[in-house]
Design a protein around this motif. Structure first.
Motif, PDB file in Angstrom:
ATOM      1  N   LEU A   1      34.171  35.657  51.071  1.00  0.00           N
ATOM      2  CA  LEU A   1      35.302  35.422  51.971  1.00  0.00           C
ATOM      3  C   LEU A   1      35.242  34.032  52.605  1.00  0.00           C
ATOM      4  O   LEU A   1      36.277  33.454  52.933  1.00  0.00           O
ATOM      5  N   ALA A   2      34.060  33.495  52.773  1.00  0.00           N
ATOM      6  CA  ALA A   2      33.918  32.189  53.413  1.00  0.00           C
ATOM      7  C   ALA A   2      34.229  31.029  52.469  1.00  0.00           C
ATOM      8  O   ALA A   2      34.688  29.977  52.911  1.00  0.00           O
ATOM      9  N   HIS A   3      34.017  31.216  51.166  1.00  0.00           N
ATOM     10  CA  HIS A   3      34.060  30.067  50.255  1.00  0.00           C
ATOM     11  C   HIS A   3      35.100  30.147  49.136  1.00  0.00           C
ATOM     12  O   HIS A   3      35.421  29.108  48.550  1.00  0.00           O
ATOM     13  N   PHE A   4      35.598  31.326  48.810  1.00  0.00           N
ATOM     14  CA  PHE A   4      36.527  31.457  47.689  1.00  0.00           C
ATOM     15  C   PHE A   4      37.942  31.712  48.189  1.00  0.00           C
ATOM     16  O   PHE A   4      38.159  32.597  49.019  1.00  0.00           O
ATOM     17  N   PRO A   5      38.916  30.975  47.672  1.00  0.00           N
ATOM     18  CA  PRO A   5      40.302  31.169  48.106  1.00  0.00           C
ATOM     19  C   PRO A   5      40.897  32.507  47.676  1.00  0.00           C
ATOM     20  O   PRO A   5      41.826  33.008  48.317  1.00  0.00           O
ATOM     21  N   ARG A   6      40.369  33.071  46.599  1.00  0.00           N
ATOM     22  CA  ARG A   6      40.955  34.294  46.028  1.00  0.00           C
ATOM     23  C   ARG A   6      39.851  35.312  45.774  1.00  0.00           C
ATOM     24  O   ARG A   6      38.791  34.966  45.226  1.00  0.00           O
ATOM     25  N   ILE A   7      40.113  36.550  46.166  1.00  0.00           N
ATOM     26  CA  ILE A   7      39.116  37.607  46.059  1.00  0.00           C
ATOM     27  C   ILE A   7      39.668  38.745  45.205  1.00  0.00           C
ATOM     28  O   ILE A   7      40.775  39.251  45.461  1.00  0.00           O
ATOM     29  N   VAL A   8      38.886  39.164  44.221  1.00  0.00           N
ATOM     30  CA  VAL A   8      39.233  40.304  43.377  1.00  0.00           C
ATOM     31  C   VAL A   8      38.256  41.432  43.683  1.00  0.00           C
ATOM     32  O   VAL A   8      37.034  41.224  43.642  1.00  0.00           O
ATOM     33  N   GLY A   9      38.788  42.605  44.007  1.00  0.00           N
ATOM     34  CA  GLY A   9      37.957  43.782  44.233  1.00  0.00           C
ATOM     35  C   GLY A   9      37.928  44.638  42.982  1.00  0.00           C
ATOM     36  O   GLY A   9      38.980  44.966  42.422  1.00  0.00           O
ATOM     37  N   LEU A  10      36.735  45.004  42.541  1.00  0.00           N
ATOM     38  CA  LEU A  10      36.563  45.792  41.322  1.00  0.00           C
ATOM     39  C   LEU A  10      35.783  47.051  41.663  1.00  0.00           C
ATOM     40  O   LEU A  10      34.725  46.986  42.300  1.00  0.00           O
ATOM     41  N   ARG A  11      36.303  48.200  41.257  1.00  0.00           N
ATOM     42  CA  ARG A  11      35.625  49.468  41.508  1.00  0.00           C
ATOM     43  C   ARG A  11      35.848  50.392  40.316  1.00  0.00           C
ATOM     44  O   ARG A  11      36.979  50.551  39.854  1.00  0.00           O
ATOM     45  N   ASP A  12      34.761  50.968  39.816  1.00  0.00           N
ATOM     46  CA  ASP A  12      34.839  51.905  38.687  1.00  0.00           C
ATOM     47  C   ASP A  12      35.593  51.316  37.501  1.00  0.00           C
ATOM     48  O   ASP A  12      36.351  52.000  36.817  1.00  0.00           O
ATOM     49  N   GLY A  13      35.369  50.016  37.269  1.00  0.00           N
ATOM     50  CA  GLY A  13      35.972  49.373  36.115  1.00  0.00           C
ATOM     51  C   GLY A  13      37.443  49.066  36.230  1.00  0.00           C
ATOM     52  O   GLY A  13      38.066  48.643  35.255  1.00  0.00           O
ATOM     53  N   GLN A  14      38.000  49.243  37.409  1.00  0.00           N
ATOM     54  CA  GLN A  14      39.432  49.028  37.600  1.00  0.00           C
ATOM     55  C   GLN A  14      39.683  48.075  38.759  1.00  0.00           C
ATOM     56  O   GLN A  14      38.866  47.952  39.677  1.00  0.00           O
ATOM     57  N   LEU A  15      40.835  47.423  38.704  1.00  0.00           N
ATOM     58  CA  LEU A  15      41.206  46.481  39.756  1.00  0.00           C
ATOM     59  C   LEU A  15      41.575  47.243  41.024  1.00  0.00           C
ATOM     60  O   LEU A  15      42.501  48.057  41.023  1.00  0.00           O
TER      61      LEU A  15
END
Length: 276
Positions: free
Chosen positions: A215-229
């Motif tokens: 959260l401090a360094h990347f403009p975009r965050i992708v959350g991945l859980r159980d192989g799915q977006l």
């Protein structure tokens, strides 16, 4: 390099028979020059995602496009050239223990040089100054001629990142680059890596257990859980509710695992070949 993953379903080669796919109907598009962090609990499929993006793990379903090219539709030689434009940094860099640090770092240049020069470099390094500068970005300049087996785990991890600076790659795929680093070294390493990638217009896709660093360094965050977006958001839009849902029953991972933690089984041999 632009990266597009369309409805990917992929299974890790080391997965037990009958286990669910590591990625399921997963789609992601990253523009050239973007810097994206992937977060999620252990076993979410983060490492498999990088292997698919590196054309090291062929999906069972869906399509991978790297700079507009489908790697699995290319000839063997064309696929090899495409892999030379990618840099995959595993969580544990495959550094030969008896090798000198300078040789390990200069291995990042291999896709851009010929066979004779690469063999010569094993005995007579040809870019000592370049290797020193790459290591100096991670406070390792003084380790230039040390043997790899004299390094700590965190130093080896930083040597792996220094390799990227000498590679001709336009897409960096970085797996858990901070797992063996203390907080101060983590801050320095991530800042240097992203600043240098930005200067060169390199696309970065990195997996992280350290949510605060993402959260401090990347403009975009992708959350991945159980192989799915789970979500794909600008960092300012990621709320505590998003994180609580992402890490439900994994609350102990919100601040990252103990140094040296490993998320998934070792990569197939092909991964080593693409991590140059």
């Amino acid at each position: 390099m632009k990266l597009e993953l369309l409805d990917i379903e992929a299974r890790h080669p080391a997965a037990r028979e009958g286990a669910p796919a590591a990625l399921r109907k997963f789609s992601l598009s990253i523009a050239s020059g973007e810097q994206v962090a992937v977060i999620g609990p252990s076993g979410a499929g983060k490492t498999s995602l990088l292997h698919v993006a590196a054309a090291a793990l062929k999906p069972g379903f869906g399509q991978v496009l790297l700079g507009g090219e489908n790697p699995w539709a290319l000839s063997g030689s064309a696929l090899q050239r495409l892999r030379g434009r990618l840099f995959l940094a595993p969580q544990t860099p495959p550094l030969p223990p008896r090798q000198r640090v300078i040789t390990s770092v200069l291995a990042g240049r291999l896709p851009a040089i010929g066979l004779w020069e690469s063999l010569r470099s094993l005995f007579y390094p040809t870019d000592i100054e370049g290797a020193y500068r790459a290591l100096a970005h991670f406070d390792l300049g003084e380790k230039l001629f040390d043997r790899v087996d004299r390094l700590s785990g965190g130093e080896r991890q930083r040597v792996g990142l220094a390799r990227a600076l000498l590679s001709p790659a336009s897409l960096w795929l970085i797996d858990e680059p901070l797992s063996a680093l203390d907080p101060t070294r983590s801050q320095q390493a991530i800042r240097e890596m992203l600043a240098l990638a930005g200067e060169r217009g390199v696309t970065v896709l990195a997996t992280l257990h350290q949510v605060d660093m993402a959260l401090a360094h990347f403009p975009r965050i992708v959350g991945l859980r159980d192989g799915q977006l789970a979500f794909d958001l600008p960092r300012a839009s990621v709320t505590p509710a998003h994180l609580q849902k992402l890490y439900a029953h994994h609350e102990d991972e919100l601040n990252g695992p103990a140094p040296g933690g490993i998320e998934e089984p070792p990569p197939p041999p092909l991964v080593v070949m693409s991590c140059r």
